[in-house]
Design a protein around this motif. Structure first.
Motif, PDB file in Angstrom:
ATOM      1  N   ALA A 245      -6.120   3.300  -0.844  1.00  0.00           N
ATOM      2  CA  ALA A 245      -7.071   2.188  -0.782  1.00  0.00           C
ATOM      3  C   ALA A 245      -6.802   1.183  -1.894  1.00  0.00           C
ATOM      4  N   THR A 246      -6.487   1.687  -3.079  1.00  0.00           N
ATOM      5  CA  THR A 246      -6.178   0.806  -4.211  1.00  0.00           C
ATOM      6  C   THR A 246      -4.908   0.011  -3.946  1.00  0.00           C
ATOM      7  N   GLN A 247      -3.914   0.651  -3.391  1.00  0.00           N
ATOM      8  CA  GLN A 247      -2.659  -0.040  -3.075  1.00  0.00           C
ATOM      9  C   GLN A 247      -2.884  -1.174  -2.085  1.00  0.00           C
ATOM     10  N   LEU A 248      -3.652  -0.912  -1.039  1.00  0.00           N
ATOM     11  CA  LEU A 248      -3.907  -1.954  -0.040  1.00  0.00           C
ATOM     12  C   LEU A 248      -4.744  -3.083  -0.629  1.00  0.00           C
ATOM     13  N   SER A 249      -5.698  -2.750  -1.471  1.00  0.00           N
ATOM     14  CA  SER A 249      -6.514  -3.782  -2.111  1.00  0.00           C
ATOM     15  C   SER A 249      -5.645  -4.708  -2.952  1.00  0.00           C
ATOM     16  N   GLU A 250      -4.762  -4.137  -3.760  1.00  0.00           N
ATOM     17  CA  GLU A 250      -3.902  -4.955  -4.616  1.00  0.00           C
ATOM     18  C   GLU A 250      -2.872  -5.734  -3.793  1.00  0.00           C
ATOM     19  N   LYS A 251      -2.404  -5.136  -2.736  1.00  0.00           N
ATOM     20  CA  LYS A 251      -1.423  -5.814  -1.879  1.00  0.00           C
ATOM     21  C   LYS A 251      -1.990  -7.112  -1.302  1.00  0.00           C
ATOM     22  N   TRP A 252      -3.283  -7.106  -0.981  1.00  0.00           N
ATOM     23  CA  TRP A 252      -3.910  -8.272  -0.387  1.00  0.00           C
ATOM     24  C   TRP A 252      -4.709  -9.097  -1.402  1.00  0.00           C
ATOM     25  N   GLY A 253      -4.376  -8.966  -2.668  1.00  0.00           N
ATOM     26  CA  GLY A 253      -4.959  -9.840  -3.677  1.00  0.00           C
ATOM     27  C   GLY A 253      -6.191  -9.297  -4.357  1.00  0.00           C
ATOM     28  N   GLY A 254      -6.319  -7.990  -4.477  1.00  0.00           N
ATOM     29  CA  GLY A 254      -7.475  -7.407  -5.152  1.00  0.00           C
ATOM     30  C   GLY A 254      -8.766  -7.523  -4.371  1.00  0.00           C
ATOM     31  N   ILE A 255      -8.691  -7.377  -3.063  1.00  0.00           N
ATOM     32  CA  ILE A 255      -9.870  -7.539  -2.213  1.00  0.00           C
ATOM     33  C   ILE A 255     -10.786  -6.309  -2.332  1.00  0.00           C
ATOM     34  N   PRO A 256     -12.073  -6.471  -1.986  1.00  0.00           N
ATOM     35  CA  PRO A 256     -13.019  -5.357  -2.091  1.00  0.00           C
ATOM     36  C   PRO A 256     -12.657  -4.206  -1.144  1.00  0.00           C
ATOM     37  N   VAL A 257     -13.239  -3.040  -1.440  1.00  0.00           N
ATOM     38  CA  VAL A 257     -12.966  -1.824  -0.677  1.00  0.00           C
ATOM     39  C   VAL A 257     -14.289  -1.164  -0.295  1.00  0.00           C
ATOM     40  N   GLU A 421      -6.298 -15.971  -1.874  1.00  0.00           N
ATOM     41  CA  GLU A 421      -4.954 -16.467  -1.658  1.00  0.00           C
ATOM     42  C   GLU A 421      -4.230 -15.594  -0.643  1.00  0.00           C
ATOM     43  N   ILE A 422      -3.473 -16.248   0.214  1.00  0.00           N
ATOM     44  CA  ILE A 422      -2.712 -15.514   1.215  1.00  0.00           C
ATOM     45  C   ILE A 422      -1.557 -14.793   0.520  1.00  0.00           C
ATOM     46  N   GLN A 423      -1.540 -13.489   0.668  1.00  0.00           N
ATOM     47  CA  GLN A 423      -0.521 -12.671   0.022  1.00  0.00           C
ATOM     48  C   GLN A 423       0.575 -12.318   1.018  1.00  0.00           C
ATOM     49  N   SER A 424       1.740 -12.096   0.487  1.00  0.00           N
ATOM     50  CA  SER A 424       2.860 -11.674   1.320  1.00  0.00           C
ATOM     51  C   SER A 424       2.589 -10.292   1.874  1.00  0.00           C
ATOM     52  N   THR A 425       2.943 -10.088   3.121  1.00  0.00           N
ATOM     53  CA  THR A 425       2.736  -8.787   3.764  1.00  0.00           C
ATOM     54  C   THR A 425       4.025  -7.995   3.844  1.00  0.00           C
ATOM     55  N   ASP A 426       5.028  -8.411   3.041  1.00  0.00           N
ATOM     56  CA  ASP A 426       6.276  -7.653   3.028  1.00  0.00           C
ATOM     57  C   ASP A 426       6.033  -6.244   2.530  1.00  0.00           C
ATOM     58  N   GLU A 427       6.857  -5.323   2.982  1.00  0.00           N
ATOM     59  CA  GLU A 427       6.764  -3.955   2.507  1.00  0.00           C
ATOM     60  C   GLU A 427       7.078  -3.871   1.020  1.00  0.00           C
ATOM     61  N   SER A 428       7.841  -4.870   0.517  1.00  0.00           N
ATOM     62  CA  SER A 428       8.205  -4.837  -0.893  1.00  0.00           C
ATOM     63  C   SER A 428       6.989  -4.952  -1.781  1.00  0.00           C
ATOM     64  N   SER A 429       5.957  -5.682  -1.288  1.00  0.00           N
ATOM     65  CA  SER A 429       4.759  -5.822  -2.095  1.00  0.00           C
ATOM     66  C   SER A 429       4.043  -4.499  -2.255  1.00  0.00           C
ATOM     67  N   ASN A 430       4.224  -3.626  -1.267  1.00  0.00           N
ATOM     68  CA  ASN A 430       3.603  -2.306  -1.364  1.00  0.00           C
ATOM     69  C   ASN A 430       4.259  -1.478  -2.455  1.00  0.00           C
ATOM     70  N   ASP A 431       5.551  -1.711  -2.664  1.00  0.00           N
ATOM     71  CA  ASP A 431       6.260  -0.945  -3.689  1.00  0.00           C
ATOM     72  C   ASP A 431       5.864  -1.374  -5.086  1.00  0.00           C
ATOM     73  N   GLU A 432       5.318  -2.602  -5.199  1.00  0.00           N
ATOM     74  CA  GLU A 432       4.912  -3.104  -6.498  1.00  0.00           C
ATOM     75  C   GLU A 432       3.517  -2.645  -6.896  1.00  0.00           C
ATOM     76  N   GLY A 433       2.849  -1.929  -5.997  1.00  0.00           N
ATOM     77  CA  GLY A 433       1.508  -1.447  -6.290  1.00  0.00           C
ATOM     78  C   GLY A 433       1.561  -0.238  -7.196  1.00  0.00           C
ATOM     79  N   ILE A 434       0.556   0.602  -7.086  1.00  0.00           N
ATOM     80  CA  ILE A 434       0.476   1.791  -7.925  1.00  0.00           C
ATOM     81  C   ILE A 434       1.586   2.756  -7.549  1.00  0.00           C
TER      82      ILE A 434
END
Length: 443
Positions: A245-257, A421-434
């Motif tokens: 959940a934290t990874q997805l939140s950060e991927k999309w710009g720190g959105i609520p969960v 802000e519209i965030q990139s949905t590339d898989e690479s952004s997921n690797d930059e998360g936790i």
């Protein structure tokens, strides 16, 4: 428990007294009949109260005699009508009791009438409740008739996403949303078997409001392992759930969960503490009592005394299941929807959580929750039922409640007004998360 009261006593007018009113006859006492059942019996004495066994209870008819009523509880400083803006939504979390599980564990429902336990009956109660609540997001657990449920909800304007449990289990988690309110941006699932954590699953979906500001949020739906002896597995599942959940939140710009579901852990458990406080020292907890509150005061003794007081130690394997490290944390600042909205002692415990969200012959307590993070506020909840009302029902399901759980319903409002802000949905952004910790230990 409740009892009915009769209004008669089991005495007979003496023969000598009867002779003053009528001619003397040989009278043989027969089985006494209640005065309330026989017309024209003025000679019977005045009634008195006594307890008697209600034959309706044996047939289960007592389930139909009580109409459970739930009420909305408003948060302080919030007016329900003011909250009906484009930035609010209503979420329902409901373990609907899978048909297969109800059949396999019949001993839990031995006092429930068969006509109520039947899925065709229960689904009518469930559908009626969903219709009357008119929620925007539905997080359902123990779903094993997904096509049946999906077909009905589709006619009501919902779109669904389903994840079945792995292994031999026939049920899973289903998340539905109103197409006019939300659009799906991303869908992800967790199969805990891939981490050596049994066959349970979880869903994590990213939504955006269809109208108004581009509000976005992550919605999680989970059904945690039931086994009360495996707190390590439960903790491992919840830890992975929070991590994703934290990874997805950060991927999309720190959105609520928002995280909802059946966590199979009571408010007195260490798992509840972990969700609420964001940290947990695993090896300082009694493994066997991990699901209950540990009242032992660490301040009154040193570590060696505390360790000796434990009835059960954590093995290295169990610690690995529960967490890669003895101290675990999560980055979501979570609050429980029901605990933040005050109610009375008739329905809430000292933490503010419901006294009971589930009731069958072997359990009466709370295991279901709706958690939300920073960026959201809970404005109102549909209160649960008082314990005395549940006991009068004799168990769940019952008339009007189609499961052995009651639904949790929360109305939430976005609190941050900044544009997303519209965030990139590339898989690479997921690797930059936790960075994920290794958790591939077997059982």
């Amino acid at each position: 428990m409740w009892h009915e009261v009769s209004c008669f006593r089991s005495t007979v007018t003496p023969l000598a007294m009867m002779s003053h009113r009528r001619s003397l006859k040989c009278v043989i006492p027969t089985k006494r009949v209640p005065a309330c059942c026989v017309k024209g019996t003025p000679d019977l004495p005045e009634p008195f109260n006594r307890r008697w066994s209600n034959p309706r209870r044996r047939k289960g008819e007592f389930h139909h005699s009580l109409k459970p009523v739930r009420r909305w509880i408003q948060g302080e400083g919030y007016n329900h009508f003011d909250c009906h803006s484009k930035d609010y939504f209503m979420l329902i979390s409901y373990n609907i009791l899978g048909d297969n599980n109800a059949s396999k564990h019949g001993e839990l429902y031995h006092n429930i009438p068969l006509d109520i336990m039947n899925w065709n009956s229960r689904k009518r109660f469930i559908f009626h409740e969903i219709d009357s609540l008119n929620g925007d997001l539905l997080c359902l657990q123990e779903v094993d008739n997904y096509e049946d449920i999906s077909a009905y909800l589709k006619r009501k304007g919902y779109i669904g996403h389903y994840k079945r449990r792995t292994g031999w289990a026939k049920d899973g988690c289903a998340l539905f949303w109103k197409a006019e309110r939300f659009k799906l941006l991303e869908a992800d699932n967790i199969e805990f078997r891939s981490f050596g954590l049994r066959d349970n699953v979880a869903q994590l979906l990213v939504f955006e409001l269809s109208k108004g500001n581009p509000r976005r949020l992550v919605v999680g739906n989970i059904h945690v392992l039931f086994n009360p002896k495996r707190g390590d597995i439960k903790l491992g599942q919840i830890y992975r759930f929070l991590l994703k959940a934290t990874q997805l939140s950060e991927k999309w710009g720190g959105i609520p969960v928002v995280l909802a579901g059946d966590f199979n852990s009571t408010p007195k458990s260490a798992i509840y503490d972990f969700l609420l406080t964001s940290k947990l020292k695993v090896d300082m907890r009694n493994r066997r009592k991990f699901l209950e509150q540990n009242n032992f005061q660490l301040a009154s003794c040193d570590l060696s005394v505390f360790c000796c007081s434990l009835n059960y130690y954590w093995t290295g394997k169990e610690l690995a299941n529960g967490s890669p490290h003895s101290l675990i944390t999560h980055d979501l600042n979570l609050q429980s929807s029901y605990a933040t909205i005050k109610s009375t002692a008739m329905t809430r415990d000292y933490l503010g959580e419901p006294l009971a969200t589930s009731y069958h012959s072997k359990f009466l307590g709370t295991v279901d929750y709706i958690w939300y993070s920073t960026g959201l506020t809970c404005t109102r909840v549909l209160d649960t039922l008082p314990l005395d009302t549940l006991r009068m029902l004799g168990g769940l399901p019952c008339q009007d409640i189609g499961s052995d759980h009651v639904s949790l319903v929360a109305e939430l409002v976005f609190t941050e007004s900044k544009e997303i802000e519209i965030q990139s949905t590339d898989e690479s952004s997921n690797d930059e998360g936790i960075q994920q910790q290794p958790w591939n230990h077997g059982l």
